[in-house]
Design an enzyme around this catalytic site. Sequence first.
Site, short mmCIF file in Angstrom:
data_model
loop_
_atom_site.label_atom_id
_atom_site.label_comp_id
_atom_site.label_asym_id
_atom_site.label_seq_id
_atom_site.Cartn_x
_atom_site.Cartn_y
_atom_site.Cartn_z
CG HIS A 10 18.07 -48.55 74.04
ND1 HIS A 10 18.52 -49.82 74.32
CD2 HIS A 10 17.35 -48.17 75.14
CE1 HIS A 10 18.09 -50.18 75.52
NE2 HIS A 10 17.39 -49.20 76.05
CG HIS A 32 16.76 -46.12 78.01
ND1 HIS A 32 15.74 -47.01 77.79
CD2 HIS A 32 16.26 -44.88 77.76
CE1 HIS A 32 14.65 -46.33 77.42
NE2 HIS A 32 14.94 -45.05 77.39
CG ASP A 55 19.30 -49.60 81.81
OD1 ASP A 55 18.96 -48.69 81.03
OD2 ASP A 55 18.69 -50.68 81.88
CG HIS A 56 20.76 -50.59 77.69
ND1 HIS A 56 20.61 -51.84 77.16
CD2 HIS A 56 19.74 -50.44 78.58
CE1 HIS A 56 19.54 -52.43 77.69
NE2 HIS A 56 19.00 -51.60 78.55
CG HIS A 77 12.72 -49.56 74.84
ND1 HIS A 77 11.98 -49.74 75.99
CD2 HIS A 77 14.00 -49.28 75.24
CE1 HIS A 77 12.78 -49.56 77.05
NE2 HIS A 77 13.99 -49.28 76.62
CG ASP A 103 16.03 -52.41 77.42
OD1 ASP A 103 16.68 -53.46 77.63
OD2 ASP A 103 16.12 -51.40 78.15
CG HIS A 150 16.75 -55.47 81.44
ND1 HIS A 150 17.16 -54.81 82.57
CD2 HIS A 150 16.74 -54.54 80.45
CE1 HIS A 150 17.35 -53.53 82.30
NE2 HIS A 150 17.11 -53.34 81.02
ZN LIG Z 1 15.90 -49.19 77.69
#
Ligand SMILES: [Zn+2]
Length: 265
Positions: free
Chosen positions: A57, A59, A61-62, A122, A139, A177
Site C-alpha cells: 500500500h 504509505h 513507511d512502506h 487500511h 498493515d 510492523h
Molecule cells: Zn500503512
Amino acid sequence: MLEIVPLPAFQDNYIWTLRSGNRDNPYAAVVDPGEARPVRDYLAREGLTLAAILATHHHPDHVGGISELVAMRKVPVFGPKGEPIPALTHPVGQDDRVEIPELAEASTAPAPSFTVLDIPGHTRAHVAYYGLGSLFCGDTLFACGCGRVFEGTAAQMLASLSKLAALPDQTRVYCGHEYTLANIKFARAVDPGNVMLAAREERAQRLRDAGHPTLPSTLGEERATNPFLRCAEPVVVDSANKYLGARVADPVSVFAAIREWKNRF
Ligand SMILES: [Zn+2]
C-alpha cells in the site's frame, strides 16, 4: 524454498527480503521498502542483486525507499492499482500473479509465484501477496491485531481480514510492523480468559527480550488469539458491548467497536 529475512526500518517496520534457499543464487526481492538504506546495506553485505519490489500500500513507511532503489537498478515494481506507488511498473489487483524468476532454486526450477489478494480498509486498494505458504499483508493483519481503518470502512476491513483468515492454518504471516506485544496487551483486555493468548504473550516477550522479531506468526495462531479475527466469539462480543455500553451482535459492529477501543487503548 525461499529464505525470508526481516530488515528492520524506522522504529518498528520490517522490510521483508526474499532470497533463494540456494546460496549460489545472487538475487533478492523486497516487500515494502519504506527506506532504501537497510536494503542497500543488506544487498551489499550479502553480495545480492535486487530483482523485484513488491508494495502492499502507498504509505511512505512502506514505499519511501522505492525511488532510490530503482535508481540503483531498474527492477519491476508491483503494487496495488489505484494507489500512488512510486515507480510502479506492474499495477496489480485480486487474483493477479506475481512471478519472480530470478529467485528460482535453479534455472530449470519454477519461478516463485504469489497471488494478489485485494484487502482494502487500511487504505483504499491495499493488497496482500500470498504464495509458498507465506502471506505478506502489510498493515491489514498484524500479529494479534490489525491496522487502523484509514481509507475504507469497518465492513471492508472486516471482509479483508476474513479473506486472510480463510487461508490455511500453517500460513506464515509476515506483516509490516513489530506491534505484537502491544497488540497482545489489548487482546488480553478483550479476551481475558484465552489461555493461548497468555502463552503467546510469554513467547513474544521472550523473543523481544532476546532481540528477535515475533514474526512470522501463523494464521492458526491468529485465528486462536487475534480479537479482530474473533468478532463472532461470545467473549469478544461481550467485551465490545461493555466498551460500547450498548448491545450489538453483528460482526461488523463488534469489529468497529473493538477497533475504536484499540485506537484509545
Ligand atoms: Zn500503512
